[in-house]
Design a protein around this motif. Structure first.
Motif, mmCIF file in Angstrom:
data_model
loop_
_atom_site.group_PDB
_atom_site.id
_atom_site.type_symbol
_atom_site.label_atom_id
_atom_site.label_comp_id
_atom_site.label_asym_id
_atom_site.label_seq_id
_atom_site.Cartn_x
_atom_site.Cartn_y
_atom_site.Cartn_z
ATOM 1 N N ALA A 1 -10.024 75.525 -105.908
ATOM 2 C CA ALA A 1 -11.407 75.548 -106.396
ATOM 3 C C ALA A 1 -11.893 76.979 -106.607
ATOM 4 O O ALA A 1 -12.604 77.270 -107.579
ATOM 5 N N TYR A 2 -11.499 77.868 -105.708
ATOM 6 C CA TYR A 2 -11.861 79.288 -105.806
ATOM 7 C C TYR A 2 -11.279 79.906 -107.071
ATOM 8 O O TYR A 2 -11.978 80.567 -107.845
ATOM 9 N N HIS A 3 -9.995 79.673 -107.316
ATOM 10 C CA HIS A 3 -9.345 80.213 -108.506
ATOM 11 C C HIS A 3 -9.931 79.618 -109.782
ATOM 12 O O HIS A 3 -10.134 80.324 -110.778
ATOM 13 N N GLU A 4 -10.211 78.326 -109.774
ATOM 14 C CA GLU A 4 -10.768 77.679 -110.965
ATOM 15 C C GLU A 4 -12.146 78.238 -111.301
ATOM 16 O O GLU A 4 -12.477 78.442 -112.478
ATOM 17 N N MET A 5 -12.967 78.491 -110.289
ATOM 18 C CA MET A 5 -14.292 79.049 -110.548
ATOM 19 C C MET A 5 -14.199 80.455 -111.127
ATOM 20 O O MET A 5 -14.884 80.798 -112.092
ATOM 21 N N LEU A 6 -13.311 81.280 -110.576
ATOM 22 C CA LEU A 6 -13.181 82.635 -111.096
ATOM 23 C C LEU A 6 -12.565 82.646 -112.494
ATOM 24 O O LEU A 6 -12.934 83.468 -113.329
ATOM 25 N N TYR B 1 -3.220 87.205 -107.684
ATOM 26 C CA TYR B 1 -3.455 86.172 -108.691
ATOM 27 C C TYR B 1 -4.741 86.454 -109.460
ATOM 28 O O TYR B 1 -4.777 86.376 -110.686
ATOM 29 N N ILE B 2 -5.791 86.808 -108.754
ATOM 30 C CA ILE B 2 -7.074 87.064 -109.407
ATOM 31 C C ILE B 2 -7.018 88.347 -110.214
ATOM 32 O O ILE B 2 -7.634 88.469 -111.271
ATOM 33 N N HIS B 3 -6.270 89.326 -109.734
ATOM 34 C CA HIS B 3 -6.080 90.550 -110.512
ATOM 35 C C HIS B 3 -5.497 90.223 -111.885
ATOM 36 O O HIS B 3 -5.916 90.795 -112.896
ATOM 37 N N GLU B 4 -4.574 89.281 -111.928
ATOM 38 C CA GLU B 4 -3.981 88.890 -113.202
ATOM 39 C C GLU B 4 -4.996 88.176 -114.085
ATOM 40 O O GLU B 4 -4.985 88.321 -115.308
ATOM 41 N N ILE B 5 -5.880 87.390 -113.495
ATOM 42 C CA ILE B 5 -6.900 86.681 -114.282
ATOM 43 C C ILE B 5 -7.761 87.671 -115.058
ATOM 44 O O ILE B 5 -8.068 87.462 -116.239
ATOM 45 N N MET C 1 -9.710 97.945 -115.216
ATOM 46 C CA MET C 1 -10.707 97.427 -114.294
ATOM 47 C C MET C 1 -10.084 97.260 -112.912
ATOM 48 O O MET C 1 -9.012 96.675 -112.776
ATOM 49 N N ARG C 2 -10.713 97.757 -111.861
ATOM 50 C CA ARG C 2 -10.182 97.664 -110.512
ATOM 51 C C ARG C 2 -10.717 96.400 -109.852
ATOM 52 O O ARG C 2 -11.911 96.195 -109.706
ATOM 53 N N ILE C 3 -9.828 95.517 -109.444
ATOM 54 C CA ILE C 3 -10.223 94.248 -108.853
ATOM 55 C C ILE C 3 -9.829 94.229 -107.378
ATOM 56 O O ILE C 3 -8.656 94.360 -107.042
ATOM 57 N N GLN C 4 -10.781 94.061 -106.483
ATOM 58 C CA GLN C 4 -10.491 93.996 -105.068
ATOM 59 C C GLN C 4 -10.311 92.544 -104.665
ATOM 60 O O GLN C 4 -11.138 91.940 -103.995
ATOM 61 N N MET C 5 -9.215 91.948 -105.112
ATOM 62 C CA MET C 5 -8.938 90.566 -104.807
ATOM 63 C C MET C 5 -7.440 90.377 -104.713
ATOM 64 O O MET C 5 -6.668 91.310 -104.831
ATOM 65 N N ASP C 6 -7.026 89.125 -104.495
ATOM 66 C CA ASP C 6 -5.610 88.855 -104.405
ATOM 67 C C ASP C 6 -4.939 89.091 -105.749
ATOM 68 O O ASP C 6 -5.586 89.193 -106.788
ATOM 69 N N HIS D 1 -8.151 81.299 -97.788
ATOM 70 C CA HIS D 1 -7.721 81.020 -99.164
ATOM 71 C C HIS D 1 -7.130 82.250 -99.845
ATOM 72 O O HIS D 1 -6.449 82.139 -100.867
ATOM 73 N N LEU D 2 -7.362 83.441 -99.273
ATOM 74 C CA LEU D 2 -6.841 84.677 -99.849
ATOM 75 C C LEU D 2 -5.439 85.016 -99.354
ATOM 76 O O LEU D 2 -4.834 85.958 -99.847
#
Length: 225
Positions: A88-93, A8-12, A1-6, A72-73
């Motif tokens: 808060a952003y990371h927790e929501m995702l 940390y979020i790619h790892e999530i 899956m290609r994630i266009q985010m930081d 935040h990014l």
């Protein structure tokens, strides 16, 4: 899956596949195969999220001014304010990932067939026992907890006679006769990370007869008793 985010979020979202029904239950709505959600965040920010099978896009903006917020990014920005927003952003995702996505590590057709076979015949699920090695899983008997199959992703060159750095999906199973009877170094190899006297490795991303794979799994299940 290609994630266009930081990163940390790619790892999530690593090894995760969206579940449409779960997204809808969570509160997303679908429009042209894009699942969209707007949810409040701290300090009167609104988090807008668009999810497709190939991508995840997020936008954070001020509720009143509609101005987009991006600090935040960037980990170079520190301080209590940006830190709280980032958390808060990371927790929501993370919550969306846990609630709306399924873990799918082994994606080849044969891997999916094997997982389905094990579920239907033995009612067993993959167990991911090692957080550090989240590409490895096992199945074990319910009566004595002994393994009868191990799933792994390895570099192709790790298998005898094969070359290349690409990752391939394999399973290891135990056999009831000399392993040389099975090994052809094309579909079946000496056991990877297992006792090579008793275990063989099956390359799932090959044209091996899937019914033969099922038979070998059954042998391994019986031997685990």
């Amino acid at each position: 899956m290609r994630i266009q985010m930081d990163k940390y979020i790619h790892e999530i979202f690593k090894n995760k596949v969206m579940n449409k029904d779960k997204l809808l239950s969570f509160g997303f709505f679908e429009d042209n195969n894009i699942f969209h959600l707007q949810t409040p965040l701290i300090y009167d920010f609104i988090l807008s999220i668009d999810i497709t099978p190939e991508n995840i896009k997020t936008t954070l903006y001020d509720k009143d001014t509609k101005d987009e917020y991006t600090l935040h990014l960037n980990d170079n920005f520190v301080g209590n304010y940006v830190g709280e927003i980032r958390t808060a952003y990371h927790e929501m995702l993370s919550k969306i990932c846990d609630s709306c996505f399924d873990k799918v590590v082994f994606k080849s057709d044969n891997a999916q067939k094997v997982i389905k076979y094990i579920k239907q015949k033995y009612n067993d699920e993959l167990e991911f026992l090692w957080e550090k090695f989240d590409d490895n899983a096992i199945c074990r008997r319910k009566d004595n907890k002994k393994w009868y199959i191990a799933f792994m992703k390895v570099k192709k060159c790790k298998l005898e006679s094969l070359q290349g750095e690409s990752m391939v999906e394999i399973i290891d199973v135990r056999v009831d006769r000399d392993v040389s009877f099975y090994i052809d170094n094309k579909h079946i190899f000496a056991g990877y990370h297992m006792n090579k006297k008793n275990w063989i490795t099956i390359l799932l991303e090959s044209d091996i007869d899937i019914d033969e794979v099922y038979k070998l799994i059954d042998i391994s299940y019986t031997l685990a008793k």
